[in-house]
Design a protein around this motif. Sequence first.
Motif, short mmCIF file in Angstrom:
data_model
loop_
_atom_site.label_atom_id
_atom_site.label_comp_id
_atom_site.label_asym_id
_atom_site.label_seq_id
_atom_site.Cartn_x
_atom_site.Cartn_y
_atom_site.Cartn_z
N THR A 105 0.79 -1.23 0.00
CA THR A 105 0.00 0.00 0.00
C THR A 105 0.82 1.28 0.00
O THR A 105 0.44 2.27 -0.61
CB THR A 105 -0.94 0.03 1.22
N ALA A 106 1.96 1.29 0.71
CA ALA A 106 2.69 2.53 0.89
C ALA A 106 4.15 2.44 0.46
O ALA A 106 4.63 3.25 -0.33
CB ALA A 106 2.61 2.98 2.35
N CYS A 161 1.46 4.76 12.57
CA CYS A 161 0.43 3.94 11.94
C CYS A 161 -0.83 3.97 12.80
O CYS A 161 -0.80 3.54 13.96
CB CYS A 161 0.92 2.51 11.77
N SER A 240 -5.02 1.71 9.06
CA SER A 240 -5.91 2.56 8.26
C SER A 240 -5.54 2.52 6.79
O SER A 240 -6.41 2.56 5.91
CB SER A 240 -5.85 4.00 8.77
N TYR A 241 -4.24 2.42 6.49
CA TYR A 241 -3.82 2.43 5.09
C TYR A 241 -4.36 1.23 4.33
O TYR A 241 -4.55 1.29 3.11
CB TYR A 241 -2.30 2.52 4.96
N SER A 242 -4.64 0.12 5.02
CA SER A 242 -5.20 -1.06 4.35
C SER A 242 -6.72 -1.02 4.27
O SER A 242 -7.31 -1.41 3.26
CB SER A 242 -4.78 -2.33 5.10
N GLN A 296 -0.57 10.87 -0.79
CA GLN A 296 -1.08 9.50 -0.86
C GLN A 296 -1.09 8.86 0.53
O GLN A 296 -2.06 8.22 0.93
CB GLN A 296 -0.23 8.66 -1.81
N TRP A 297 0.01 9.05 1.29
CA TRP A 297 0.08 8.49 2.64
C TRP A 297 -0.92 9.17 3.57
O TRP A 297 -1.58 8.52 4.37
CB TRP A 297 1.50 8.62 3.20
N MET A 300 -4.25 7.74 3.06
CA MET A 300 -4.37 6.39 3.63
C MET A 300 -4.61 6.43 5.13
O MET A 300 -5.22 5.51 5.70
CB MET A 300 -3.08 5.59 3.35
N MET A 301 -4.12 7.47 5.80
CA MET A 301 -4.22 7.56 7.25
C MET A 301 -5.48 8.25 7.73
O MET A 301 -5.70 8.40 8.93
CB MET A 301 -3.00 8.29 7.80
#
Length: 302
Positions: A105-106, A161, A240-242, A296-297, A300-301
């Motif tokens: 993802t990251a 994370c 959260s990113y997933s 982007q990150w 995702m968060m």
Amino acid sequence: MDRVTAAEVFVAIVDRGSMIAAADALEMSRAMVTRYLAQMEQWAGARLLHRTTRKLSLTHAGETTLERCRKMLALANEMDLVDGEESDVLRGLLRISCSQSLAQTALGIAVAAFLRRYPQVAIDLQMNNRAINLVEERIDLAIRITNELDPNLIARPLSTCYSVVCAAPSYLKSKGIPLTPQDLALHNCLTYSYFGKSLWHFDQKGIKSSVPVSGNLSANESVVLLSGALEGVGITLQPSYSAMPHIVAGDLVQLLPDYQPQAMGIYGIYTSRRQMPTTLRTLLDFLIEWFATSEQWQDMMK
């Protein structure tokens, strides 16, 4: 193991008078210093140091080895000067270990951006979530998400994370919606194998709580638990990113919005600050910047 680094470790042990002092001077873990000394003695085929509770002293083989190590380091320093004068382009291979979920993802995105900036660098990305021996497995950098770092490791914080509790609409329709963390004890929770007793930790406006959870599916990689949740097997605690892309799409429902699951640190772990290659140092600096500024990150968060 790298012979130049091993030579520097051995010289530092002799000059500083102890392995602990050498580790501090080299900014290296004590366990790593011990491994380098053991490797030096294996190469020499003899014990290099007499060890007592009060001091260290050189054996005859140790005296010979010390002289050779000092000559090797002097030559290595001369070569560094030549390299610094003739080359300012980053190049070489870096081997990185990372969990599958973060890599997919990251980190994969961040590494691609790094390679565009430094096209003569090569990266070998190993998906692995277990604790590994960086030296034995020839890993330059391990990316880990944890709140329990081994104090003997050298680690650099990269980011934070955040996590969410979520489940598929089909599961919630069948089993009901938990309204408090304590309700999770009555549900089928998909658990992470490395978390031991599977305690999920929460914070509600400064009030912390822990809930023991269990279920019929556990795994040592969060992507497996995410797949189970998407199939309606149970409730999962996910980075959260997933989870966020699936929550936005409606495939998963975020639960307990008033309760924040415990945040965890994202760290870059390596063997030595002093012996760090320029390419690795540049990558670490790049990752810190990427996690701090990448839209982007940040998305995702959310």
